[in-house]
Design an enzyme around this catalytic site. Structure first.
Site, PDB file in Angstrom:
ATOM      1  N   TYR A   1       0.818  -1.216   0.000  1.00 29.52           N
ATOM      2  CA  TYR A   1       0.000   0.000   0.000  1.00 29.52           C
ATOM      3  C   TYR A   1       0.853   1.268   0.000  1.00 29.52           C
ATOM      4  O   TYR A   1       0.603   2.199  -0.766  1.00 29.52           O
ATOM      5  CB  TYR A   1      -0.973   0.029   1.183  1.00 29.52           C
ATOM      6  CG  TYR A   1      -2.065   1.027   0.897  1.00 29.52           C
ATOM      7  CD1 TYR A   1      -3.041   0.739  -0.047  1.00 29.52           C
ATOM      8  CD2 TYR A   1      -2.047   2.284   1.465  1.00 29.52           C
ATOM      9  CE1 TYR A   1      -3.997   1.671  -0.397  1.00 29.52           C
ATOM     10  CE2 TYR A   1      -3.007   3.229   1.121  1.00 29.52           C
ATOM     11  CZ  TYR A   1      -3.977   2.909   0.195  1.00 29.52           C
ATOM     12  OH  TYR A   1      -4.915   3.843  -0.168  1.00 29.52           O
TER      13      TYR A   1
ATOM     14  N   GLN B   1      -7.471  17.971   4.951  1.00 29.12           N
ATOM     15  CA  GLN B   1      -7.544  17.579   3.532  1.00 29.12           C
ATOM     16  C   GLN B   1      -8.894  16.953   3.242  1.00 29.12           C
ATOM     17  O   GLN B   1      -9.291  15.979   3.882  1.00 29.12           O
ATOM     18  CB  GLN B   1      -6.416  16.585   3.190  1.00 29.12           C
ATOM     19  CG  GLN B   1      -6.462  16.063   1.757  1.00 29.12           C
ATOM     20  CD  GLN B   1      -7.165  14.726   1.641  1.00 29.12           C
ATOM     21  OE1 GLN B   1      -7.035  13.877   2.527  1.00 29.12           O
ATOM     22  NE2 GLN B   1      -7.926  14.525   0.575  1.00 29.12           N
TER      23      GLN B   1
ATOM     24  N   TYR C   1     -11.376  14.846   0.871  1.00 31.37           N
ATOM     25  CA  TYR C   1     -11.816  14.072  -0.281  1.00 31.37           C
ATOM     26  C   TYR C   1     -13.262  14.482  -0.453  1.00 31.37           C
ATOM     27  O   TYR C   1     -14.087  14.268   0.441  1.00 31.37           O
ATOM     28  CB  TYR C   1     -11.652  12.565  -0.038  1.00 31.37           C
ATOM     29  CG  TYR C   1     -10.267  12.085  -0.397  1.00 31.37           C
ATOM     30  CD1 TYR C   1      -9.682  12.475  -1.588  1.00 31.37           C
ATOM     31  CD2 TYR C   1      -9.554  11.243   0.437  1.00 31.37           C
ATOM     32  CE1 TYR C   1      -8.411  12.067  -1.932  1.00 31.37           C
ATOM     33  CE2 TYR C   1      -8.275  10.821   0.095  1.00 31.37           C
ATOM     34  CZ  TYR C   1      -7.716  11.243  -1.089  1.00 31.37           C
ATOM     35  OH  TYR C   1      -6.465  10.834  -1.427  1.00 31.37           O
TER      36      TYR C   1
ATOM     37  N   THR D   1      -8.133  17.679  -2.414  1.00 31.97           N
ATOM     38  CA  THR D   1      -7.376  16.811  -3.320  1.00 31.97           C
ATOM     39  C   THR D   1      -8.193  16.548  -4.578  1.00 31.97           C
ATOM     40  O   THR D   1      -9.315  16.034  -4.513  1.00 31.97           O
ATOM     41  CB  THR D   1      -7.013  15.491  -2.605  1.00 31.97           C
ATOM     42  OG1 THR D   1      -6.208  15.829  -1.467  1.00 31.97           O
ATOM     43  CG2 THR D   1      -6.229  14.560  -3.513  1.00 31.97           C
TER      44      THR D   1
ATOM     45  N   HIS E   1       0.610  13.130  -6.403  1.00 33.02           N
ATOM     46  CA  HIS E   1       0.183  12.138  -5.417  1.00 33.02           C
ATOM     47  C   HIS E   1       1.273  11.082  -5.210  1.00 33.02           C
ATOM     48  O   HIS E   1       0.996   9.903  -4.971  1.00 33.02           O
ATOM     49  CB  HIS E   1      -1.125  11.483  -5.886  1.00 33.02           C
ATOM     50  CG  HIS E   1      -2.058  11.078  -4.787  1.00 33.02           C
ATOM     51  ND1 HIS E   1      -3.150  11.822  -4.419  1.00 33.02           N
ATOM     52  CD2 HIS E   1      -2.078   9.993  -3.980  1.00 33.02           C
ATOM     53  CE1 HIS E   1      -3.799  11.208  -3.435  1.00 33.02           C
ATOM     54  NE2 HIS E   1      -3.158  10.090  -3.149  1.00 33.02           N
TER      55      HIS E   1
ATOM     56  N   ASP F   1       4.803  18.590  -3.488  1.00 29.89           N
ATOM     57  CA  ASP F   1       5.170  17.262  -2.986  1.00 29.89           C
ATOM     58  C   ASP F   1       5.367  16.291  -4.134  1.00 29.89           C
ATOM     59  O   ASP F   1       5.143  16.612  -5.297  1.00 29.89           O
ATOM     60  CB  ASP F   1       4.181  16.731  -1.937  1.00 29.89           C
ATOM     61  CG  ASP F   1       2.886  16.145  -2.523  1.00 29.89           C
ATOM     62  OD1 ASP F   1       2.839  15.714  -3.689  1.00 29.89           O
ATOM     63  OD2 ASP F   1       1.896  16.089  -1.749  1.00 29.89           O
ATOM     64  N   SER F   2       5.801  15.104  -3.761  1.00 30.77           N
ATOM     65  CA  SER F   2       6.040  13.945  -4.632  1.00 30.77           C
ATOM     66  C   SER F   2       7.526  13.716  -4.890  1.00 30.77           C
ATOM     67  O   SER F   2       8.135  14.372  -5.743  1.00 30.77           O
ATOM     68  CB  SER F   2       5.288  14.029  -5.958  1.00 30.77           C
ATOM     69  OG  SER F   2       3.883  14.063  -5.703  1.00 30.77           O
ATOM     70  N   GLY F   3       8.073  12.810  -4.112  1.00 29.28           N
ATOM     71  CA  GLY F   3       9.452  12.367  -4.344  1.00 29.28           C
ATOM     72  C   GLY F   3      10.479  12.858  -3.344  1.00 29.28           C
ATOM     73  O   GLY F   3      11.635  12.470  -3.422  1.00 29.28           O
TER      74      GLY F   3
ATOM     75  N   ARG G   1       5.633   9.715   2.070  1.00 29.65           N
ATOM     76  CA  ARG G   1       6.132   8.393   2.456  1.00 29.65           C
ATOM     77  C   ARG G   1       7.211   8.403   3.542  1.00 29.65           C
ATOM     78  O   ARG G   1       7.161   7.550   4.438  1.00 29.65           O
ATOM     79  CB  ARG G   1       6.623   7.635   1.223  1.00 29.65           C
ATOM     80  CG  ARG G   1       5.477   7.189   0.292  1.00 29.65           C
ATOM     81  CD  ARG G   1       6.030   6.271  -0.783  1.00 29.65           C
ATOM     82  NE  ARG G   1       5.088   5.923  -1.829  1.00 29.65           N
ATOM     83  CZ  ARG G   1       4.827   6.676  -2.900  1.00 29.65           C
ATOM     84  NH1 ARG G   1       5.418   7.839  -3.046  1.00 29.65           N
ATOM     85  NH2 ARG G   1       3.984   6.257  -3.831  1.00 29.65           N
TER      86      ARG G   1
END
Ligand SMILES: Cc1cc2nc3c(=O)[nH]c(=O)nc-3n(C[C@H](O)[C@H](O)[C@H](O)COP(=O)(O)O)c2cc1C
Ligand SMILES: O=C(O)C(=O)c1ccccc1
Length: 430
Positions: free
Chosen positions: A63, A169, A171, A199, A312, A343-345, A367
């Site tokens: 996940y 956040q 949804y 988002t 994402h 964000d991302s990475g 992460r």
């Protein structure tokens, strides 16, 4: 044994207190090694993922580590950071240590870093969101609560505390469920969440082969993981009772999927729908998931306060561009009108320095903190946050950059590594 004896004579590792200033923090990060004190987790940021994945169940690992498709977008996110290099400047004289403080949407932040919204945290550690939000408060980093949380809005707010900075956040339920959207927004507002992140890239979940192989869907379970905000929502509960004649607890097998269909309706809203959120949220609104200049301009037009340049973490659409690659283009288009989150990475403090240099006002980390949570609960998250902040500070310090303000930290600090090799005079075919 010798080591054990040595540690008894050295001060215990002190947690970073928000009120400590940058000088204390950097010194502390450094001198800890001299105390022979073992950190709760390795400082090698590149190891967190591997370590956490080796300890998690196959389902949970799949996940968090899993990405959309063949991981092309995720890999590009990482590769993009390596294309940019930080060029240090020498003999830059200033007093003290780099100043990381910043103001974001009217709030004073001790560092331009926030914890990205991440749902279902209890699948990584039983303390889930409670541990994460406590660590955020301890490290003076804003916590963004996900609508797919496994802990209620009210409990997270309490754990985050009176001094915690918290953002919510959303949804976004389909428009036929506006009453539920309003209920979520009111609960968040009442519980002290100041900025709303909406988002836009997840009205349906991405093509995620690892979860498909595992037949894994964390929120379709009876233990309320990922659906807690719905199960504690008075409007959803009332409507469920009208439909089924019983409380959600008595029919979780229906309640969980019904809630998931509510917050992941399968179809996108339009730009005109943003007005509805503006009229029901008392505070700044930030649109998360922007990857194009045209959408960034639309966001400015509809009058939100900011955007998150994010794909994402490569979990939604594969085959996409890197988030860092598009960042400076979006900054050029709307950086003077909107607050730009990125964000991302991100894996390290140096990565954060690069994103800020390219024009982000604040970064979100996903992460890495989840890996910290998986490895060490609240302390693990604290450790990851400390590491990222400490390394960011040292990166700037060594590069001769005085603060995170745009006048000090900007594109002049970067070079494209490839350009160094493409532009050497006298080299090539003649
Ligand atoms: C396990 C997991 C769950 C996530 N859940 C959410 C969520 O509930 N809401 C959201 O907007 N983004 C969610 N995200 C995306 C993050 O907010 C963020 O955009 C992404 O993790 C950034 O990439 P990074 O992991 O490389 O830092 C999730 C990411 C992960 C890894
Ligand atoms: O997994 C995700 O990326 C995500 O956004 C999500 C969606 C639903 C529940 C939990 C997380």
């Amino acid at each position: 044994m010798a080591n054990e004896a040595a540690t008894q004579h050295h001060p215990k590792y002190q947690a970073h207190k928000p009120e400590q200033d940058a000088v204390d923090y950097e010194l502390q990060t450094y001198t800890r090694g001299l105390d022979f004190e073992r950190p709760p987790l390795t400082f090698q940021a590149s190891k967190w993922e591997e370590l956490a994945c080796s300890r998690l169940s196959a389902d949970s690992k799949g996940y968090v580590y899993g990405s959309a498709g063949v991981r092309e977008t995720t890999d590009k996110n990482r590769a993009a950071f390596k294309k940019w290099s930080i060029v240090p400047r020498r003999l830059v004289k200033y007093d003290g240590f780099p100043d990381l403080k910043t103001e974001i949407l009217g709030e004073q932040l001790s560092v331009p870093i926030a914890m990205a919204p991440v749902g279902v945290l209890k699948i990584f550690n039983p303390d889930g969101e409670m541990a994460a939000t406590r660590a955020a408060a301890q490290e003076a980093v804003p916590y963004i609560l996900s609508t797919a949380s496994s802990t209620s809005i009210e409990d997270v707010a309490q754990a985050n505390g009176v001094d915690g900075q918290r953002w919510y956040q959303l949804y976004w339920p389909s428009r036929e469920h506006d009453d539920i959207t309003i209920s979520l927004l009111q609960r968040a507002n009442k519980a002290g969440f100041t900025t709303l992140f909406v988002t836009l890239d997840t009205y349906i979940l991405g093509w995620r082969p690892s979860d498909m192989d595992n037949g894994y869907n964390p929120f379709m379970r009876a233990d309320r993981i990922g659906v807690e905000l719905g199960m504690t929502d008075p409007v959803f509960r009332q409507q469920f009772k009208e439909r089924h004649g019983v409380d959600v607890e008595e029919k979780m097998n229906s309640a969980a999927p019904e809630w998931m269909r509510t917050i992941f309706p399968g179809t996108s809203k339009g730009w005109e729908d943003v007005e509805f959120l503006k009229s029901h949220w008392d505070g700044p609104i930030v649109l998360k998931g922007i990857q194009s200049i045209v959408d960034a301009k639309k966001a400015a037009e509809v009058g939100v306060a900011g955007i998150v340049v994010s794909n994402h973490g490569g979990r939604q659409q594969d085959g996409g561009n890197s988030s860092l690659g598009v960042l400076p283009h979006i900054v050029d288009a709307v950086g003077d009108k909107l607050t730009i989150f990125f964000d991302s990475g991100i894996q390290s403090g140096a990565d954060i320095a690069k994103a800020l240099a390219l024009g982000a006002d604040c970064v979100l980390v996903g992460r890495p903190y989840v890996y910290g949570l998986a490895l060490g609960g609240e302390k693990g998250v604290e450790h990851v946050l400390k590491s990222l902040v400490g390394e960011l500070e040292l990166t700037l310090h060594l590069a001769g950059i005085q603060s995170v303000k745009k006048e000090h930290l900007n594109r002049e600090a970067l070079v494209l590594e490839d350009d160094l090799f493409n532009s050497v005079k006298g080299i090539g075919l003649h």
